[in-house]
Design a protein around this motif. Structure first.
Motif, PDB file in Angstrom:
ATOM      1  N   ASP A   1      37.026  12.965  56.892  1.00  0.00           N
ATOM      2  CA  ASP A   1      38.136  13.926  56.820  1.00  0.00           C
ATOM      3  C   ASP A   1      38.327  14.434  55.393  1.00  0.00           C
ATOM      4  O   ASP A   1      38.609  15.616  55.177  1.00  0.00           O
ATOM      5  CB  ASP A   1      39.424  13.281  57.323  1.00  0.00           C
ATOM      6  CG  ASP A   1      39.403  13.007  58.821  1.00  0.00           C
ATOM      7  OD1 ASP A   1      38.545  13.592  59.510  1.00  0.00           O
ATOM      8  OD2 ASP A   1      40.232  12.196  59.283  1.00  0.00           O
ATOM      9  N   ARG A   2      38.175  13.536  54.416  1.00  0.00           N
ATOM     10  CA  ARG A   2      38.324  13.947  53.018  1.00  0.00           C
ATOM     11  C   ARG A   2      37.221  14.928  52.638  1.00  0.00           C
ATOM     12  O   ARG A   2      37.465  15.916  51.934  1.00  0.00           O
ATOM     13  CB  ARG A   2      38.255  12.707  52.111  1.00  0.00           C
ATOM     14  CG  ARG A   2      38.236  13.023  50.615  1.00  0.00           C
ATOM     15  CD  ARG A   2      39.421  13.852  50.188  1.00  0.00           C
ATOM     16  NE  ARG A   2      39.360  14.199  48.772  1.00  0.00           N
ATOM     17  CZ  ARG A   2      39.905  15.289  48.246  1.00  0.00           C
ATOM     18  NH1 ARG A   2      40.569  16.137  49.015  1.00  0.00           N
ATOM     19  NH2 ARG A   2      39.800  15.537  46.963  1.00  0.00           N
ATOM     20  N   MET A   3      36.014  14.705  53.140  1.00  0.00           N
ATOM     21  CA  MET A   3      34.903  15.606  52.853  1.00  0.00           C
ATOM     22  C   MET A   3      35.168  16.980  53.456  1.00  0.00           C
ATOM     23  O   MET A   3      34.918  18.005  52.808  1.00  0.00           O
ATOM     24  CB  MET A   3      33.605  15.015  53.423  1.00  0.00           C
ATOM     25  CG  MET A   3      32.346  15.812  53.082  1.00  0.00           C
ATOM     26  SD  MET A   3      31.839  15.596  51.370  1.00  0.00           S
ATOM     27  CE  MET A   3      32.405  17.129  50.646  1.00  0.00           C
ATOM     28  N   VAL A   4      35.674  17.017  54.660  1.00  0.00           N
ATOM     29  CA  VAL A   4      35.993  18.293  55.310  1.00  0.00           C
ATOM     30  C   VAL A   4      37.067  19.025  54.513  1.00  0.00           C
ATOM     31  O   VAL A   4      36.995  20.251  54.321  1.00  0.00           O
ATOM     32  CB  VAL A   4      36.459  18.051  56.760  1.00  0.00           C
ATOM     33  CG1 VAL A   4      37.002  19.349  57.362  1.00  0.00           C
ATOM     34  CG2 VAL A   4      35.299  17.538  57.611  1.00  0.00           C
ATOM     35  N   GLU A   5      38.053  18.293  54.019  1.00  0.00           N
ATOM     36  CA  GLU A   5      39.119  18.908  53.218  1.00  0.00           C
ATOM     37  C   GLU A   5      38.552  19.520  51.934  1.00  0.00           C
ATOM     38  O   GLU A   5      38.924  20.639  51.546  1.00  0.00           O
ATOM     39  CB  GLU A   5      40.159  17.847  52.868  1.00  0.00           C
ATOM     40  CG  GLU A   5      41.318  18.365  52.026  1.00  0.00           C
ATOM     41  CD  GLU A   5      42.294  17.265  51.660  1.00  0.00           C
ATOM     42  OE1 GLU A   5      43.138  17.498  50.775  1.00  0.00           O
ATOM     43  OE2 GLU A   5      42.197  16.163  52.243  1.00  0.00           O
TER      44      GLU A   5
ATOM     45  N   GLU B   1      28.243  28.753  55.694  1.00  0.00           N
ATOM     46  CA  GLU B   1      27.998  27.545  54.897  1.00  0.00           C
ATOM     47  C   GLU B   1      29.054  26.484  55.191  1.00  0.00           C
ATOM     48  O   GLU B   1      28.749  25.289  55.308  1.00  0.00           O
ATOM     49  CB  GLU B   1      28.009  27.889  53.408  1.00  0.00           C
ATOM     50  CG  GLU B   1      26.812  28.721  52.954  1.00  0.00           C
ATOM     51  CD  GLU B   1      26.961  29.183  51.517  1.00  0.00           C
ATOM     52  OE1 GLU B   1      25.951  29.169  50.792  1.00  0.00           O
ATOM     53  OE2 GLU B   1      28.095  29.548  51.116  1.00  0.00           O
ATOM     54  N   LEU B   2      30.295  26.933  55.311  1.00  0.00           N
ATOM     55  CA  LEU B   2      31.379  26.006  55.607  1.00  0.00           C
ATOM     56  C   LEU B   2      31.153  25.318  56.947  1.00  0.00           C
ATOM     57  O   LEU B   2      31.257  24.090  57.047  1.00  0.00           O
ATOM     58  CB  LEU B   2      32.715  26.743  55.616  1.00  0.00           C
ATOM     59  CG  LEU B   2      33.931  25.911  56.062  1.00  0.00           C
ATOM     60  CD1 LEU B   2      34.159  24.746  55.117  1.00  0.00           C
ATOM     61  CD2 LEU B   2      35.171  26.800  56.153  1.00  0.00           C
TER      62      LEU B   2
ATOM     63  N   ALA C   1      38.076  28.219  50.590  1.00  0.00           N
ATOM     64  CA  ALA C   1      39.281  28.979  50.254  1.00  0.00           C
ATOM     65  C   ALA C   1      39.194  29.564  48.849  1.00  0.00           C
ATOM     66  O   ALA C   1      39.760  30.621  48.565  1.00  0.00           O
ATOM     67  CB  ALA C   1      40.511  28.084  50.380  1.00  0.00           C
ATOM     68  N   ASP C   2      38.449  28.877  47.974  1.00  0.00           N
ATOM     69  CA  ASP C   2      38.262  29.361  46.601  1.00  0.00           C
ATOM     70  C   ASP C   2      37.135  30.378  46.489  1.00  0.00           C
ATOM     71  O   ASP C   2      36.857  30.891  45.404  1.00  0.00           O
ATOM     72  CB  ASP C   2      37.960  28.189  45.666  1.00  0.00           C
ATOM     73  CG  ASP C   2      39.171  27.288  45.466  1.00  0.00           C
ATOM     74  OD1 ASP C   2      40.296  27.755  45.703  1.00  0.00           O
ATOM     75  OD2 ASP C   2      38.974  26.119  45.077  1.00  0.00           O
ATOM     76  N   GLY C   3      36.474  30.655  47.619  1.00  0.00           N
ATOM     77  CA  GLY C   3      35.379  31.622  47.605  1.00  0.00           C
ATOM     78  C   GLY C   3      34.031  31.042  47.220  1.00  0.00           C
ATOM     79  O   GLY C   3      33.076  31.781  46.956  1.00  0.00           O
TER      80      GLY C   3
END
Length: 204
Positions: free
Chosen positions: A25-29, A44-45, A36-38
């Motif tokens: 979960d931390r990796m996904v976050e 890729e996400l 979100a930062d581009g």
């Protein structure tokens, strides 16, 4: 990197430890913040999130952030047995900065594990061991190790294995003609989503 315990049993590689749901979960976050930062596009996400959710070990997570300015979740520290030969020093860096500079005494053998932090070893004024050689065994997991060396000190990086990490020698191009090599630092070990870099102390 494998370190022998006094009993002769090799220590487990922390990267081979199993990840938890919280680690995934931390990796996904981390990946979503990067998007979100581009830094990542949608494709890729999605690909990296899928890999994160199916990861079994920390070694599976490490490559997912190798091109991002943030480290993947690090495995918990594995106890390292104390040195028995009096020459080996073992350093642990976890999400922090380690600096050795000035007239510090260089051990004949150093084993350094960096997890999401950084280590800088400046040999410019260091007190080197006799014999003209020393060994640095590195293991990076999303962290970085930087060596700064003056003329006369050479670094052999041929013994490093890379797994999604980077190894660079920027010092060799600043070598001073006519200056004899009086000490060789042999670097061995492995990089997992981290980096090892060598630079010249007089580089512009």
């Amino acid at each position: 990197m494998s370190i022998e315990e006094p009993s002769g049993r090799a220590e487990r590689d922390p990267l081979l430890l199993r990840v938890s749901h919280a680690d995934r979960d931390r990796m996904v976050e981390i990946l979503r913040d990067a998007a979100a930062d581009g830094r990542l596009d949608i494709d890729e996400l999605e690909e990296r999130v899928e890999r994160a959710l199916t990861a079994r070990t920390f070694a599976d997570l490490a490559p997912l952030t190798e091109d991002l300015p943030v480290a993947a979740p690090a495995p918990p520290a594995v106890p390292v047995p104390a040195s028995t030969d009096g020459e080996v020093e073992r350093w642990q860096v976890h999400g922090e900065k380690l600096l050795r500079e000035g007239a510090w005494t260089v051990p004949r053998v150093v084993e350094i594990n960096v997890h999401g932090g950084s280590a800088r070893l400046d040999y410019t004024l260091a007190r080197l061991p006799e014999g003209g050689q020393s060994t640095l065994r590195v293991s990076t997991h999303g962290g970085s190790v930087r060596l700064t060396v003056p003329p006369g000190i050479a670094v052999d990086l041929s013994g490093i294995s890379t797994y999604g990490g980077r190894v660079r020698d920027n010092a060799s191009r600043h070598a001073v003609p006519g200056v004899a090599v009086t000490h060789v630092i042999t670097v061995t070990g492995s990089t997992h989503g981290g980096s090892v870099r060598v630079e010249a102390s007089d580089a512009k």
